[in-house]
Design a protein around this motif. Sequence first.
Motif, PDB file in Angstrom:
ATOM      1  N   LEU A 252     -25.471  67.711 -45.752  1.00 40.34           N
ATOM      2  CA  LEU A 252     -24.131  68.279 -45.840  1.00 40.34           C
ATOM      3  C   LEU A 252     -24.159  69.671 -46.469  1.00 40.34           C
ATOM      4  O   LEU A 252     -23.514  69.926 -47.461  1.00 40.34           O
ATOM      5  CB  LEU A 252     -23.236  67.382 -46.682  1.00 40.34           C
ATOM      6  N   LYS A 253     -24.941  70.543 -45.930  1.00 41.43           N
ATOM      7  CA  LYS A 253     -24.988  71.879 -46.510  1.00 41.43           C
ATOM      8  C   LYS A 253     -23.823  72.701 -45.989  1.00 41.43           C
ATOM      9  O   LYS A 253     -23.444  72.598 -44.824  1.00 41.43           O
ATOM     10  CB  LYS A 253     -26.318  72.564 -46.190  1.00 41.43           C
ATOM     11  N   GLU A 254     -23.263  73.502 -46.882  1.00 48.28           N
ATOM     12  CA  GLU A 254     -22.087  74.270 -46.517  1.00 48.28           C
ATOM     13  C   GLU A 254     -22.367  75.152 -45.309  1.00 48.28           C
ATOM     14  O   GLU A 254     -23.433  75.719 -45.169  1.00 48.28           O
ATOM     15  CB  GLU A 254     -21.646  75.137 -47.696  1.00 48.28           C
ATOM     16  N   HIS A 255     -21.365  75.255 -44.457  1.00 43.67           N
ATOM     17  CA  HIS A 255     -21.430  76.076 -43.259  1.00 43.67           C
ATOM     18  C   HIS A 255     -22.356  75.512 -42.182  1.00 43.67           C
ATOM     19  O   HIS A 255     -22.570  76.137 -41.162  1.00 43.67           O
ATOM     20  CB  HIS A 255     -21.797  77.529 -43.556  1.00 43.67           C
TER      21      HIS A 255
ATOM     22  N   GLN B  26     -21.411  72.888 -40.903  1.00 42.84           N
ATOM     23  CA  GLN B  26     -20.371  72.166 -40.181  1.00 42.84           C
ATOM     24  C   GLN B  26     -19.050  72.893 -40.397  1.00 42.84           C
ATOM     25  O   GLN B  26     -18.922  73.696 -41.309  1.00 42.84           O
ATOM     26  CB  GLN B  26     -20.293  70.739 -40.706  1.00 42.84           C
ATOM     27  N   ILE B  27     -18.107  72.604 -39.544  1.00 44.20           N
ATOM     28  CA  ILE B  27     -16.796  73.234 -39.689  1.00 44.20           C
ATOM     29  C   ILE B  27     -16.040  72.558 -40.826  1.00 44.20           C
ATOM     30  O   ILE B  27     -15.966  71.337 -40.900  1.00 44.20           O
ATOM     31  CB  ILE B  27     -15.998  73.109 -38.370  1.00 44.20           C
ATOM     32  N   LEU B  28     -15.522  73.379 -41.726  1.00 49.09           N
ATOM     33  CA  LEU B  28     -14.682  72.877 -42.807  1.00 49.09           C
ATOM     34  C   LEU B  28     -13.236  73.269 -42.508  1.00 49.09           C
ATOM     35  O   LEU B  28     -12.995  74.220 -41.756  1.00 49.09           O
ATOM     36  CB  LEU B  28     -15.108  73.499 -44.146  1.00 49.09           C
ATOM     37  N   LEU B  29     -12.284  72.557 -43.120  1.00 46.86           N
ATOM     38  CA  LEU B  29     -10.875  72.909 -42.918  1.00 46.86           C
ATOM     39  C   LEU B  29     -10.620  74.358 -43.319  1.00 46.86           C
ATOM     40  O   LEU B  29      -9.806  75.054 -42.720  1.00 46.86           O
ATOM     41  CB  LEU B  29      -9.977  71.983 -43.739  1.00 46.86           C
TER      42      LEU B  29
ATOM     43  N   ARG C 274     -10.860  84.656 -45.376  1.00 46.89           N
ATOM     44  CA  ARG C 274     -12.180  85.243 -45.174  1.00 46.89           C
ATOM     45  C   ARG C 274     -13.113  84.302 -44.406  1.00 46.89           C
ATOM     46  O   ARG C 274     -13.927  84.739 -43.606  1.00 46.89           O
ATOM     47  CB  ARG C 274     -12.773  85.611 -46.529  1.00 46.89           C
ATOM     48  N   MET C 275     -12.974  82.986 -44.638  1.00 50.67           N
ATOM     49  CA  MET C 275     -13.865  82.058 -43.932  1.00 50.67           C
ATOM     50  C   MET C 275     -13.534  81.999 -42.443  1.00 50.67           C
ATOM     51  O   MET C 275     -14.429  81.885 -41.613  1.00 50.67           O
ATOM     52  CB  MET C 275     -13.822  80.671 -44.572  1.00 50.67           C
TER      53      MET C 275
ATOM     54  N   GLY D 152     -10.327  79.620 -48.608  1.00 48.48           N
ATOM     55  CA  GLY D 152     -10.248  78.172 -48.510  1.00 48.48           C
ATOM     56  C   GLY D 152      -9.045  77.689 -47.721  1.00 48.48           C
ATOM     57  O   GLY D 152      -8.397  78.446 -47.013  1.00 48.48           O
TER      58      GLY D 152
END
Lengths: 350, 371
Positions: free
Chosen positions: A15-18, A20-23, A30-31, A343
């Motif tokens: 589960l490393k950030e980025h 996968q798509i996060l909300l 910016r994301m 976020g």
Amino acid sequence: MALVQAHCARREGRLKEHGQILLAHGGGGRMSRSLIEAEIAPRFGKGPLKGFPDAASLPDPDGPLVFTTDSFVVQPLEFPGGDIGKLAVHGTVNDICVCGGKPLWLSVGLILEEGLNISLLRRILDSLAAAADECGVTVVTGDTKVVARGQCDGLYINTSGIGRALPGFSLGPEMIRPGDAVLASGPLGDHGMAVLCAREAVLSGTGPMSDTGPVHRLVAAAADMAGAVRFMRDPTRGGVAAVVNEAVHGTPCGVALDEQNIPVSPATRSAAELLGLDILHVASEGRILLFCAPEACDPILTAWKAIPEGRNACRMGTVTADAGSVLLNTLAGGRRLVDMPQGELLPRIC
Amino acid sequence: MKYVDAFRDPAASRAVVSELASLAGKLRESGIRPAIMEVCGTHTMAIARNGIRDVLPPEVSLISGPGCPVCVTEPGYIDAAILAATRATVFTFGDMLNVPGSEDSLATARAAGADVHPCYSPSAALDFARANPARETVFLAIGFETTIAPVAALAAAAENGLPNFSMLTALKLVPPALAALVSDPAVHIDAFLCPAHVSAIIGSDAYAPFAGPGGRPCVIAGFEPLDILYGIRCILAQLADGQAFVENEYARVVKPEGNVKAQNLISRYMEPYDAAWRGIGVIPASGLRLRKQYGAMDAESRFGIRVEPGTPPTGCRCGDVLKGILNPPGCPLFDGRCTPENPVGPCMVSSEGACAAWHSYRRIAPAGKDA
């Protein structure tokens, strides 16, 4: 099963950030921008999509066409001041308008969830039709799909729109100059706060009303000064902060906003205070931010104030020569940065 | 909102600012350069959002304190919360989503399928538990006294008839943290700007041990710009007179004894324990947890999970930021490896975190001031 998978995935350290798509990638900040820059721009970012305008300008012998698309996943489907049907018209129509276009034709794609109440669907379609009439656009094509219960949340709508470029406008962030005025066509943040309050059952009955509405009359009212208008955007996801930051990103200009002049309705301000949100990050769905040469400021404000949707228009800032910096002169007499939102401030507001 | 507008009046701000300048002038003559700690994260954010530092005399510095509940929560708590989310539907304040645990955050766990819902009010968890009696529901109860009161109310509501509801608690108390700070020789604070809402619960009398002879001025202030400026004015006036007493600028809300009803509700359900604070360590009797007889509502005992300290990220200096030893730009990770999009430490991700406030509102500051 999903939970078990999550647990296993976690243990495997996947589960490393980025990865996968996060909300937060859909938040309009910016994301969102980095997702588009990394995944969309390299594949599609040439031609009319270059620079990611709200709507693409396409060549046509009878004058340029303006083309755009938008998807709507707002929850709840009906909220104070509007519903997903109305919003689906206004979102697409407004993207055409702020690119200097007159909207003409609309497509409507519906994705319905099994079990959706038919009277709710009727209300939403009636509302969509009325909104299209008000904007002078015709729904000319469409599509309807139904998915199994649980595979979408009631109803999603996609609309695409085609319009024709109005003469006289030559718009783009590259046109902005130090000394230009920054105008808002009305109180900001009403839509985002209305949806959030409806969803969180905050201030029921006395809370903010969505400002969802068309901006075509506002653009038409500014058309007399078209040559002095530099850039327009509707401050939707990410709010004023995202629009203004994106407008000056990569240009030699910055913006100074005056907190004293930022128009906010009392109900929206109360709700934002209560929930601890920065109003500059909250979406509107019926407003324009307009950058213009200083001499056009008063004529445009006068023209806007003469129509109902522009009666609370005001000048809220000035373009500076401070490259890329967006600052707010605060009521307390200090200054602070106006940053891009980060976020998942308000997921599923449009 | 007209009532609030009075606390944002630019003319009134200018009047207080000019008083600050003359008080700072007096202090300068006595060689005092006051370092004021704003204890509460909401103050930290309000100060940054309103550009308060810009209008302060240059010799007055504001230091952010440990009053950001997300920031002082151990990474092991996030690990436990993720574990809970594999067995139950978890409700959390949105701030917690992107806080890095030892490996993952709740946001990445959710993207992989864990059942995590951000909420604004703890009662959303209660409503869900009622509507879904077959589903285990866990509320991530973190916070200071202001949040502890509604958490106790939650326990009261769930006590009878909601067997599927529990809480993973990391509840902390402000006064023991202040006691730890004043006894730490590395920490230099001349005065405390005390929290608004926390004080509404605990009362202004709770700060008496930190004031008085040999103590520090403790001024309770609201969160509006004028409240904060006036609170700082009260502090400077005390320092200029060589005084140190508890002063309540927020008397429109805070009473000397606090909210006794809330205090009673809290002590009915909660008991103190020696809590671990991220970056600061264990502080005696600084946390509250559910009393043993309410163990069924305690997610730790219910699911057999334990909140361990967890692994703090290497290089992160959130602990020093929380103690006021370091301003955010002094951390080698600040704005480099650690940003709100990719936070390394919790102070960068919480909406009340000092690093987030600095990153979002303060990157324009003239170099050197306050740093």
